[in-house]
Design a protein around this motif. Structure first.
Motif, mmCIF file in Angstrom:
data_model
loop_
_atom_site.group_PDB
_atom_site.id
_atom_site.type_symbol
_atom_site.label_atom_id
_atom_site.label_comp_id
_atom_site.label_asym_id
_atom_site.label_seq_id
_atom_site.Cartn_x
_atom_site.Cartn_y
_atom_site.Cartn_z
ATOM 1 N N LEU A 104 0.862 -1.274 0.114
ATOM 2 C CA LEU A 104 -0.046 0.065 -0.016
ATOM 3 C C LEU A 104 0.823 1.433 0.017
ATOM 4 N N SER A 105 1.921 1.213 0.736
ATOM 5 C CA SER A 105 2.933 2.401 1.025
ATOM 6 C C SER A 105 3.561 2.648 -0.398
ATOM 7 N N LEU A 106 3.702 1.528 -1.340
ATOM 8 C CA LEU A 106 4.253 1.508 -2.646
ATOM 9 C C LEU A 106 3.247 2.325 -3.418
ATOM 10 N N ALA A 107 1.750 1.765 -3.274
ATOM 11 C CA ALA A 107 0.994 2.120 -4.021
ATOM 12 C C ALA A 107 0.429 3.558 -3.993
ATOM 13 N N ALA A 108 0.959 4.094 -2.858
ATOM 14 C CA ALA A 108 0.284 5.475 -2.212
ATOM 15 C C ALA A 108 1.459 6.247 -1.878
ATOM 16 N N PRO A 109 2.714 6.884 -2.845
ATOM 17 C CA PRO A 109 3.666 7.508 -2.355
ATOM 18 C C PRO A 109 3.305 8.829 -1.766
ATOM 19 N N ILE A 110 3.190 8.725 -0.510
ATOM 20 C CA ILE A 110 2.940 9.978 0.055
ATOM 21 C C ILE A 110 3.950 10.560 1.129
ATOM 22 N N SER A 111 4.476 11.657 0.825
ATOM 23 C CA SER A 111 5.582 12.248 1.420
ATOM 24 C C SER A 111 5.271 12.709 2.847
ATOM 25 N N ASN A 112 6.413 12.637 3.708
ATOM 26 C CA ASN A 112 6.241 13.033 5.211
ATOM 27 C C ASN A 112 6.846 14.623 5.180
ATOM 28 N N ILE A 113 6.921 15.197 3.900
ATOM 29 C CA ILE A 113 7.224 16.542 3.984
ATOM 30 C C ILE A 113 6.281 17.294 3.502
ATOM 31 N N ARG A 114 6.027 18.620 3.932
ATOM 32 C CA ARG A 114 4.985 19.353 3.713
ATOM 33 C C ARG A 114 5.548 20.810 3.355
#
Length: 780
Positions: free
Chosen positions: A468-478
């Motif tokens: 799931l983390s590969l399918a949803a590449p969400i960054s911890n940086i904003r």
């Protein structure tokens, strides 16, 4: 030590006012230094300084140490078996790493710099503001290469490589043409959005090493936390091209985010591969464990240890109960057997109410008891040999035999059943005793199976999370604040530059004056005298700018004349009622103005109504009579060697000042030192003391010869003349030695040749003060 009214001793060094006044003399140097430095600062800011603009941005980086927040649910970015660290200090180090900046430079092609000709120096321009764009075909372009480009028209341009001597010839190329050179391959594209009308002369293109640029740009990058506990990072970057600085920061954040995601994805892929390998191993282990459970249950005849144990206990209990019941029946049969074995007329009745469930035996016992009762009834009326009784006895015997046989059969069957049941009970007890060990062994096997199964399920779950983390590449940086360049340069700070120029403009002349004062070994002020000697300072005499020697005249109010009047007053004040008629005037060396001082002090005293005589006792180099324009044919030398010559014969009145007289030295003797020991000197001075109010002795320099010491015993006080910027400070040691060892009477120092404004202002103010203190100022 005398102080007051202009007569002061050693003050322990210069005070602050003396230091300030000493530097204020050179005010013009400070003004000139400030003007020059301010002018240079203006030229620097106008033509040389490159304004630096600051680009700012704020990032929010989720730190693994900051908790999960209010919700226990995890975001996609937090899924997975292994989570990357988000320590703020580590992230700052990553943002400021040279490798990250190198990638930014390569992505923006910042290794290619463009310069336009300026008025005084070349001006760097960002590539988007240029009419052309150079595109290297590969990254192997030779750093340090400089190209010169001249624009011809919209289709062509001229290019040459610039060497250290700026030699080389221009070659014509078309826009978009691939140019192959030893230093690299590239193309030049035309930017139609920018006009070429304002571009004149040759443009310069420089290729720089990416590593050097990375170090340079990283040094201008500042990354720091907004506060100590939060996850906000403040990023600032300085650049003289604000648009480039903004692009660099945007690209830096982009590359940093990409690197972070790449790292997380790489970590997730590696984790998935590791989980797949582990799942394969766990599958084999689970199969093996399940087979072990199956085989163990089969060997131990177990289905479920707990239920089987309960069943065995129940069966063992039932067997024990049945055994007890069998034993009771056997005991009953034994009792019946004993009853049946009794025979005769008195044989008891066999109990028939015992728990015997066999109907045949019960029937036989019932018939037996009936015949027994019938026999007893007959015997009461019939004898024993009665056929009826005999028949009944026979029947009783048969019944008793049949009952015993039947009882024996029943008893044997019960014993057989009892033995079988006892074997079953022992078997059940054995199974019950084996349950703890079986349960323990099965528990160990089940534990291994459960552990592997839980781990298998956990790894399956984590594998799904990683997927799931590969399918949803969400960054911890904003990005909280997007990069924004300020409109006002932050460097150079004009206020700081001008302030620094002002300080340097004051410091430079200060340093020069300070060095000059330190290097200069000449007396500069009254403070120098007070620093080196405890002898009192009688006063100061301004530099005489006039040609004539006699300046202390009644009709003159020049600074020099006023200062001599002040000296006259100070002499009277210093006397304090004591005798002070013979005054010895000396110096450390020639040229310090003792003769000039003697003449004008005598004139100042004479003007006040006193009768004054000035003696030229410098027999080695006399100047007195020559300075006042009188003949020096007869004088002290003649008087000392000619007994017939009287004192009145060598006295010459001043043609200008009434009451002022002079005695010349006369002919220069061959032995002035021995002549100074003559006894006639004492008689000369005593006679002059009787006839004059003041006797001023212009003696030889005390620092060169001992003539003045020969006259010292006759003098009431001694004036030591020093000259500003002429007398060396080291010579004041002589004055201090004289003062400390009382070699002369009441020594005092006069500073000669000072600047008229300083001396006059000081002297005038002091004279006013002194007049207030004096009880009888008539002498002034």
């Amino acid at each position: 030590m005398m102080q007051g009214n202009g007569v002061s001793g050693k003050a322990g060094g210069k005070n602050l006012l003396d230091l300030v006044s000493g530097y204020l003399k050179y005010w013009y140097l400070f003004v000139l230094g400030v003007i020059i430095c301010i002018g240079l600062a203006y030229l620097y800011l106008r033509y040389k300084a490159v304004p630096q603009y600051q680009v700012n941005s704020t990032l929010l980086i989720k730190d693994k140490d900051n908790g999960e927040g209010a919700s226990d649910l995890k975001s996609f970015g937090e899924l997975g078996l292994i989570k990357p660290s988000r320590n703020i200090k580590d992230e700052i180090g990553i943002l400021r790493s040279a490798g990250l900046m190198e990638k930014v430079i390569k992505n923006l092609d910042l290794q290619v710099s463009y310069y336009l000709p300026g008025k005084f120096d070349e001006v760097e321009v960002y590539k988007e503001d240029l009419p052309i764009q150079l595109n290297p075909a590969d990254s192997a372009f030779n750093p340090g290469t400089t190209l010169g480009i001249r624009l011809k028209d919209n289709q062509s341009f001229e290019l040459k490589e610039i060497n250290e001597d700026e030699s080389g010839k221009f070659s014509v190329y078309q826009y978009g043409e691939t140019i192959n050179k030893p230093y690299g391959t590239f193309t030049v594209e035309r930017n139609t959005d920018v006009s070429t009308s304002k571009i004149e002369g040759m443009m310069l293109i420089r290729f720089q090493a990416v590593e050097n640029l990375a170090d340079f740009y990283t040094s201008k990058l500042v990354v720091e936390p907004v506060n100590e506990t939060g996850s906000l990072l403040s990023i600032s970057f300085l650049d003289h091209l604000p648009k480039r600085g903004k692009d660099i920061m945007n690209k830096l954040i982009e590359v940093y985010t990409e690197k972070s995601l790449d790292y997380r994805n790489e970590l997730a892929m590696n984790t998935i591969d590791m989980i797949d390998e582990r799942l394969a191993l766990l599958t084999n282990e689970l199969t093996s464990v399940e087979e072990n459970v199956e085989n163990y249950k089969q060997r131990n005849e177990l289905t479920n240890v707990s239920s089987d144990a309960e069943l065995y206990l129940k069966r063992a209990s039932e067997a024990n109960s049945q055994l007890a019941a069998y034993q009771t029946q056997i005991d009953v049969l034994n009792s019946l057997e004993s009853y049946l074995q009794q025979n005769g007329d008195n044989a008891p009745l066999v109990p028939s109410s015992l728990s015997i469930e066999d109907p045949t035996l019960v029937n036989l016992i019932s018939r037996l008891n009936e015949l027994q009762l019938r026999k007893r009834s007959l015997l009461r009326t019939t004898p024993d040999d009665n056929p009826l009784v005999v028949e009944i006895d026979q029947q009783l015997t048969d019944l008793r035999t049949n009952a015993l046989e039947n009882l024996k059969n029943i008893k044997e069957s019960l014993l057989i059943a009892q033995r079988n049941l006892r074997q079953d009970s022992r078997r059940y007890q054995s199974q019950v005793r084996k349950v703890p060990a079986a349960e323990r062994q099965l528990l160990a096997i089940n534990r291994e199976q459960s552990t592997n199964q839980d781990l298998y399920l956990y790894l399956l779950q984590k594998r799904e999370e990683e997927a799931l983390s590969l399918a949803a590449p969400i960054s911890n940086i904003r990005i909280v604040d997007a990069p924004r360049a300020g409109g006002i340069p932050v460097s150079p700070n004009k206020t700081s530059v001008y302030l620094g120029a002002l300080i340097f403009g004051l410091f430079l002349p200060f340093s020069v004056v300070y060095a000059k004062e330190r290097i200069n070994d000449k007396i500069q002020s009254r403070a120098d005298i007070e620093e080196y000697t405890n002898a009192p300072v009688l006063g100061e005499i301004a530099h005489n700018k006039e040609k004539e020697i006699l300046v202390a005249k009644e009709e003159k109010n020049t600074p020099v004349a006023e200062l001599f009047r002040l000296i006259r007053f100070n002499l009277k004040f210093v006397s304090a009622g004591r005798k002070n008629k013979i005054i010895l005037i000396t110096s450390g060396s020639q040229g310090e103005g003792k003769t000039f001082f003697s003449i004008n002090l005598g004139s100042s005293l004479a003007i006040s109504g006193k009768k004054v005589v000035v003696l030229s006792f410098d027999l080695r180099a006399p100047k007195l009579m020559k300075d006042v324009g009188l003949s020096d044919k007869f004088g002290i030398t003649n008087y000392l060697i000619d007994d017939e010559l009287e004192v009145k014969d060598i006295i010459t009145p001043s043609p200008e000042i009434e009451g002022l007289y002079f005695i010349g030295s006369g002919a220069i003797p061959p032995n002035p030192g021995e002549l100074m020991l003559s006894e006639k000197i004492e008689s000369l001075l005593k006679e002059l003391e009787q006839n004059f109010d003041y006797v001023l002795i212009d003696s030889a320099p005390i620092g060169k010869v001992a003539d003045a010491f020969a006259l010292a015993p006759f003098a009431d006080s001694t004036i030591y003349v020093v000259r500003q910027n002429y007398t060396k400070k080291a010579e004041l040691k002589t004055v201090e030695d004289i003062f400390e060892n009382n070699k002369v009477n009441r020594p005092m120092v006069v500073l000669n040749g000072t600047k008229s404004k300083e001396a006059y202002s000081y002297g005038y103010g002091y004279g006013q003060k002194a007049n207030v203190k004096a009880k009888n100022p008539a002498g002034a």
